[in-house]
Design a protein around this motif. Structure first.
Motif, PDB file in Angstrom:
ATOM      1  N   LEU A 176       0.832  -1.205   0.000  1.00 40.62           N
ATOM      2  CA  LEU A 176       0.000   0.000   0.000  1.00 40.62           C
ATOM      3  C   LEU A 176       0.864   1.251   0.000  1.00 40.62           C
ATOM      4  O   LEU A 176       0.507   2.277  -0.600  1.00 40.62           O
ATOM      5  CB  LEU A 176      -0.912   0.011   1.236  1.00 40.62           C
ATOM      6  CG  LEU A 176      -2.042  -1.014   1.293  1.00 40.62           C
ATOM      7  CD1 LEU A 176      -2.715  -0.970   2.666  1.00 40.62           C
ATOM      8  CD2 LEU A 176      -3.068  -0.758   0.202  1.00 40.62           C
TER       9      LEU A 176
ATOM     10  N   GLU B 240       1.938   2.815  -3.290  1.00 44.21           N
ATOM     11  CA  GLU B 240       0.955   3.593  -4.028  1.00 44.21           C
ATOM     12  C   GLU B 240       0.420   4.782  -3.232  1.00 44.21           C
ATOM     13  O   GLU B 240      -0.367   5.574  -3.745  1.00 44.21           O
ATOM     14  CB  GLU B 240      -0.223   2.700  -4.434  1.00 44.21           C
ATOM     15  CG  GLU B 240       0.178   1.497  -5.254  1.00 44.21           C
ATOM     16  CD  GLU B 240      -1.013   0.592  -5.514  1.00 44.21           C
ATOM     17  OE1 GLU B 240      -1.984   1.059  -6.127  1.00 44.21           O
ATOM     18  OE2 GLU B 240      -0.974  -0.581  -5.084  1.00 44.21           O
ATOM     19  N   GLY B 241       0.829   4.869  -1.973  1.00 50.49           N
ATOM     20  CA  GLY B 241       0.297   5.915  -1.119  1.00 50.49           C
ATOM     21  C   GLY B 241       1.371   6.535  -0.255  1.00 50.49           C
ATOM     22  O   GLY B 241       2.545   6.560  -0.603  1.00 50.49           O
TER      23      GLY B 241
ATOM     24  N   LYS C 201      -3.630   5.215   1.187  1.00 52.05           N
ATOM     25  CA  LYS C 201      -3.552   4.951  -0.249  1.00 52.05           C
ATOM     26  C   LYS C 201      -4.723   5.666  -0.908  1.00 52.05           C
ATOM     27  O   LYS C 201      -5.864   5.247  -0.777  1.00 52.05           O
ATOM     28  CB  LYS C 201      -3.609   3.445  -0.505  1.00 52.05           C
ATOM     29  CG  LYS C 201      -3.230   3.005  -1.930  1.00 52.05           C
ATOM     30  CD  LYS C 201      -4.295   3.228  -2.980  1.00 52.05           C
ATOM     31  CE  LYS C 201      -5.543   2.405  -2.740  1.00 52.05           C
ATOM     32  NZ  LYS C 201      -6.560   2.643  -3.846  1.00 52.05           N
TER      33      LYS C 201
ATOM     34  N   PRO D 275       3.897   9.046  -3.624  1.00 54.79           N
ATOM     35  CA  PRO D 275       4.115   7.861  -2.780  1.00 54.79           C
ATOM     36  C   PRO D 275       5.485   7.922  -2.082  1.00 54.79           C
ATOM     37  O   PRO D 275       6.505   8.181  -2.714  1.00 54.79           O
ATOM     38  CB  PRO D 275       4.049   6.703  -3.779  1.00 54.79           C
ATOM     39  CG  PRO D 275       3.263   7.237  -4.928  1.00 54.79           C
ATOM     40  CD  PRO D 275       3.644   8.684  -5.018  1.00 54.79           C
TER      41      PRO D 275
END
Length: 483
Positions: A35, A38-39, A318, A327
């Motif tokens: 996660l 992407e975040g 995310k 990110p």
């Protein structure tokens, strides 16, 4: 445009340094770490009170524990109080609530907060408590024969953790698509890695035993400068009789419990992807507070002490598709009450109540400065005996901690203020604490009497006064009619 879906996964008692993205190489948390790719993950996220009920009441209301007295295990929220889940439902979200309550009073109207409530968890949790009571403790040896701590169970067969049942039911909710065309919010208040410290062999064997850090032990001189409640819990639990290897074994099991929860979270993420929901879902994972896990020769948590292992928690956000994000892992200083403010900002919802969170939207975009300081608090006044989490017998697994809440100054009110370098704890009825964190990250040496830091302590006291002045109360967003 349809608003993004939301998944809020709340772990129970997971300390920030026990997860992969903070640099722990002993533990295994691949799904949470994915996660992060992407975040945004936060290494400096802090709870506002390091036990379950007050922490959850705080991040769901956007209020600090002192704002309305949500600072005990027995004082819950009612329909008159703000609540993120109710706000989301009032703004068109189909809200699924799974797992623990630890927030609402019995007289609250649950239908105001969610459309789907999973009570199978409660039944399973009750059964699990019965099973846990039958588990044996760590084997007694000549070295630890005097200990009477019963919350360590080690490797067990067929643990049947209720978190798996809860995740499975959340997956069933996604499969059934009962939310129709509404955006949904899945709120999962899970149990891991809350003690008792027990786990199945499958997850235990994934931990790198050789990389588990040795427990923090204090000298007698260092203990003398620590608060009385911490000294009392240590004496009651008697974990000082355990060897370093035994305390590392406790941490091994605790890490494995985190790995188990990560595995279940992975199943939920896989289902979101399978149903083509993942990209349109804002996914937030965090914990309500941390755990001593053998450090300071103490286990579990405490209500009015504030070491980082208790107050520093994991937080990963995310974003959904279309939200600007950079990110990374950021060291921005944030509080759990900022989660609600962030959701309201990202969803363009204007609440009908005052809250004290600060949106993380700019941090998600790439800014690495957020708050100058963070706060945590706990304890009670001497006459507030109704604020004790007491009444357990010595045979109860929580007695070692809760018996200390019957004493003063042990359970007196206290507040922590912390920035990147220093931590100050104001104690109402005994000696304050001050730590230089870059030199002393495990908070071994209380330097409250070191004149070198007197000006910094004075600045922190002034900042704390400002904090209380700003957050001491809230005025309802209405004009009352007179009769």
């Amino acid at each position: 445009m349809k608003k993004p879906n939301i998944v809020l996964v709340v772990a129970d008692q997971w300390r920030a340094d026990s997860i992969g993205y903070t640099g722990n190489t002993a533990t295994v948390t691949p799904n949470i770490d994915e996660l992060v790719e992407e975040g945004v993950a936060f290494s400096n996220a802090y709870c506002q009170l390091p036990v379950c009920v007050p922490s959850r009441s705080s991040f769901l209301s956007g209020w600090y524990p002192h704002t309305k007295g949500f600072r005990t295990m027995h004082h819950l929220m009612g329909d008159e109080d703000p609540n993120l889940l109710r706000t989301l439902k009032e703004n068109g979200y189909h809200v699924y609530w799974g797992g623990r309550n630890d927030v609402l009073r019995l007289d609250a109207d649950v239908d105001k907060y969610c459309d789907t409530r999973n009570d199978k968890y409660l039944e399973m949790f009750s059964k699990m408590r019965e099973l846990k009571e039958k588990q044996t403790t760590i084997p007694v040896t000549e070295e630890n024969k005097e200990h009477d701590y019963s919350h360590y169970r080690g490797i067990i067969d067929n643990p049947n953790n209720p978190d798996k049942l809860q995740i499975d039911n959340a997956i069933e909710f996604l499969n059934n698509k009962v939310y129709g065309d509404d955006p949904f919010c899945v709120y999962l208040a899970l149990a891991l890695p809350h003690p008792p410290y027990q786990v199945g062999e499958e997850f235990y064997n994934q931990i790198n035993k050789g990389r588990i850090p040795a427990p923090t032990r204090l000298t007698e001189e260092e203990w003398e400068a620590k608060p009385s409640i911490l000294r009392g819990i240590r004496e009651n639990q008697k974990l000082y009789n355990w060897s370093d290897e035994q305390l590392k074994e406790m941490k091994h099991v605790y890490y494995a419990m985190g790995t188990e929860l990560d595995h279940y979270i992975g199943g939920l993420v896989d289902k979101l992807k399978e149903k083509n929901l993942y990209e349109d879902t804002l996914f937030i994972f965090f914990s309500d507070h941390g755990d001593y896990t053998g450090d300071y020769e103490i286990a579990e948590k405490n209500q009015n002490t504030f070491e980082d292992c208790l107050t520093n928690v994991p937080l990963v956000i995310k974003p959904a598709k279309g939200m600007e994000v950079k990110p990374r892992v950021t060291d921005a200083m944030v509080e759990l009450i900022d989660i609600q403010a962030t959701l309201l900002d990202l969803l363009e919802i204007t609440p009908n109540y005052t809250h004290f969170g600060k949106s993380l939207k700019d941090v998600i975009k790439g800014e690495d400065k957020h708050r100058d300081v963070v706060f945590a608090e706990g304890g009670r006044l001497e006459h507030e005996e109704h604020c004790m989490d007491a009444g357990h017998s010595p045979a109860n697994e929580y007695w070692a901690r809760t018996i200390e809440q019957t004493k003063m100054p042990h359970h007196a009110k206290a507040m922590m203020i912390r920035n990147e370098k220093y931590k100050y704890v104001y104690r109402l009825s005994e000696q304050d604490e001050f730590y230089v964190l870059d030199e002393d990250p495990m908070e071994r040496k209380n330097q409250i009497n070191n004149a070198q830091f007197s000006s910094i302590i004075a600045q922190f006291k002034e900042r704390m006064l400002k904090h209380f002045f700003e957050t001491a109360d809230v005025v309802p967003h209405r004009h009352d009619k007179r009769f």
